[in-house]
Scaffold this motif. Structure first.
Motif, PDB file in Angstrom:
ATOM      1  N   VAL A   3      -4.869   4.113   4.299  1.00 53.58           N
ATOM      2  CA  VAL A   3      -6.203   5.240   4.969  1.00 53.58           C
ATOM      3  C   VAL A   3      -7.545   3.759   5.833  1.00 53.58           C
ATOM      4  O   VAL A   3      -8.125   4.272   7.077  1.00 53.58           O
ATOM      5  N   MET A   4      -7.617   3.225   5.099  1.00 51.33           N
ATOM      6  CA  MET A   4      -7.530   1.639   5.550  1.00 51.33           C
ATOM      7  C   MET A   4      -6.982   1.666   7.265  1.00 51.33           C
ATOM      8  O   MET A   4      -7.997   1.344   8.198  1.00 51.33           O
ATOM      9  N   LEU A   5      -5.983   1.331   7.232  1.00 49.94           N
ATOM     10  CA  LEU A   5      -5.141   1.441   8.664  1.00 49.94           C
ATOM     11  C   LEU A   5      -4.927   2.658   9.879  1.00 49.94           C
ATOM     12  O   LEU A   5      -4.876   2.290  11.144  1.00 49.94           O
ATOM     13  N   GLY A   6      -5.370   3.910   9.086  1.00 49.57           N
ATOM     14  CA  GLY A   6      -5.863   4.721  10.019  1.00 49.57           C
ATOM     15  C   GLY A   6      -3.600   4.777  10.655  1.00 49.57           C
ATOM     16  O   GLY A   6      -3.703   5.193  11.169  1.00 49.57           O
ATOM     17  N   ALA A   7      -2.756   4.724   9.416  1.00 52.71           N
ATOM     18  CA  ALA A   7      -1.152   4.765  10.355  1.00 52.71           C
ATOM     19  C   ALA A   7      -0.618   6.278  10.387  1.00 52.71           C
ATOM     20  O   ALA A   7      -1.013   7.535   9.808  1.00 52.71           O
ATOM     21  N   THR A   8       0.176   6.345  10.285  1.00 51.21           N
ATOM     22  CA  THR A   8       0.997   7.661  10.903  1.00 51.21           C
ATOM     23  C   THR A   8       1.621   8.099   9.317  1.00 51.21           C
ATOM     24  O   THR A   8       2.495   6.791   9.259  1.00 51.21           O
ATOM     25  N   VAL A   9       2.486   9.067   9.560  1.00 53.21           N
ATOM     26  CA  VAL A   9       3.208   9.259   8.563  1.00 53.21           C
ATOM     27  C   VAL A   9       4.253   8.607   7.915  1.00 53.21           C
ATOM     28  O   VAL A   9       4.479   8.414   7.260  1.00 53.21           O
ATOM     29  N   THR A  10       5.145   8.355   9.276  1.00 47.53           N
ATOM     30  CA  THR A  10       6.342   7.809   9.493  1.00 47.53           C
ATOM     31  C   THR A  10       5.464   6.077   9.033  1.00 47.53           C
ATOM     32  O   THR A  10       6.473   5.451   8.446  1.00 47.53           O
ATOM     33  N   ALA A  19       8.899  -0.186   1.147  1.00 48.20           N
ATOM     34  CA  ALA A  19       8.572  -1.018   1.290  1.00 48.20           C
ATOM     35  C   ALA A  19       7.944  -1.520  -0.087  1.00 48.20           C
ATOM     36  O   ALA A  19       9.224  -2.852  -1.251  1.00 48.20           O
ATOM     37  N   GLU A  20       7.400  -1.146  -0.545  1.00 46.36           N
ATOM     38  CA  GLU A  20       6.607  -0.996  -1.402  1.00 46.36           C
ATOM     39  C   GLU A  20       7.238  -1.126  -3.256  1.00 46.36           C
ATOM     40  O   GLU A  20       7.779  -1.905  -4.300  1.00 46.36           O
ATOM     41  N   LEU A  21       8.035   0.519  -2.899  1.00 47.50           N
ATOM     42  CA  LEU A  21       8.858   0.372  -3.980  1.00 47.50           C
ATOM     43  C   LEU A  21      10.407  -0.313  -4.169  1.00 47.50           C
ATOM     44  O   LEU A  21      10.120  -0.902  -5.063  1.00 47.50           O
ATOM     45  N   LEU A  22      10.177  -1.203  -2.781  1.00 45.17           N
ATOM     46  CA  LEU A  22      11.231  -1.942  -3.142  1.00 45.17           C
ATOM     47  C   LEU A  22      10.982  -3.511  -3.343  1.00 45.17           C
ATOM     48  O   LEU A  22      11.681  -4.187  -4.242  1.00 45.17           O
ATOM     49  N   LEU A  23       9.801  -3.531  -3.480  1.00 43.77           N
ATOM     50  CA  LEU A  23       9.767  -4.294  -3.900  1.00 43.77           C
ATOM     51  C   LEU A  23       8.980  -4.903  -5.215  1.00 43.77           C
ATOM     52  O   LEU A  23       9.362  -5.852  -5.635  1.00 43.77           O
ATOM     53  N   ILE A  71       3.308   5.562   7.023  1.00 45.12           N
ATOM     54  CA  ILE A  71       3.045   5.607   5.453  1.00 45.12           C
ATOM     55  C   ILE A  71       4.624   5.875   4.649  1.00 45.12           C
ATOM     56  O   ILE A  71       4.693   5.224   3.819  1.00 45.12           O
ATOM     57  N   ALA A  72       5.493   6.285   5.497  1.00 45.50           N
ATOM     58  CA  ALA A  72       6.881   6.652   4.363  1.00 45.50           C
ATOM     59  C   ALA A  72       7.381   4.816   4.688  1.00 45.50           C
ATOM     60  O   ALA A  72       7.743   5.306   3.246  1.00 45.50           O
ATOM     61  N   ALA A  73       7.548   4.239   5.269  1.00 46.18           N
ATOM     62  CA  ALA A  73       8.187   3.557   5.717  1.00 46.18           C
ATOM     63  C   ALA A  73       6.864   1.974   4.741  1.00 46.18           C
ATOM     64  O   ALA A  73       8.573   1.479   3.889  1.00 46.18           O
ATOM     65  N   LEU A  74       5.369   1.845   4.453  1.00 44.89           N
ATOM     66  CA  LEU A  74       5.069   1.448   3.938  1.00 44.89           C
ATOM     67  C   LEU A  74       4.861   1.926   2.297  1.00 44.89           C
ATOM     68  O   LEU A  74       5.582   0.626   1.116  1.00 44.89           O
ATOM     69  N   ALA A 124      -1.143   1.993  -2.389  1.00 45.52           N
ATOM     70  CA  ALA A 124      -0.317   2.259  -1.190  1.00 45.52           C
ATOM     71  C   ALA A 124      -1.055   3.549   0.341  1.00 45.52           C
ATOM     72  O   ALA A 124      -1.819   3.122   1.114  1.00 45.52           O
ATOM     73  N   THR A 125      -1.801   4.349  -0.444  1.00 45.58           N
ATOM     74  CA  THR A 125      -2.084   5.271   0.004  1.00 45.58           C
ATOM     75  C   THR A 125      -3.906   5.179   0.513  1.00 45.58           C
ATOM     76  O   THR A 125      -4.491   5.355   1.391  1.00 45.58           O
ATOM     77  N   SER A 126      -4.725   4.341  -0.144  1.00 48.66           N
ATOM     78  CA  SER A 126      -5.506   3.657  -0.006  1.00 48.66           C
ATOM     79  C   SER A 126      -4.996   2.764   1.423  1.00 48.66           C
ATOM     80  O   SER A 126      -6.496   2.410   2.337  1.00 48.66           O
TER      81      SER A 126
END
Length: 63
Positions: free
Chosen positions: A8-15, A23-27, A17-20, A3-5
């Protein structure tokens, strides 16, 4: 790819990142249900119902 890599590729915000991560934990938790992981249901409607039921059961455990 973790998720963190991806973040970094997307250049996302902290919010974002938390949503991502949520979502991955739910899946990952949903894949613990055998029918969801294997997709035994033949129609999209019954598969959606199974995912909804599994999500509700996960929520009920957390409350």
């Amino acid at each position: 790819m973790t998720a963190t890599s991806r973040v970094v590729m997307l250049g996302a915000t902290v919010t974002g990142i938390a949503a991502l991560i949520r979502a991955e934990l739910l899946l990952r938790r949903l894949k613990g249900f055998r029918g969801i992981n294997s997709r035994y249901e033949k129609t999209a409607t019954s598969y959606e119902a199974a995912v909804t039921l599994a999500s509700f059961l996960l929520w009920a455990r957390s409350v």
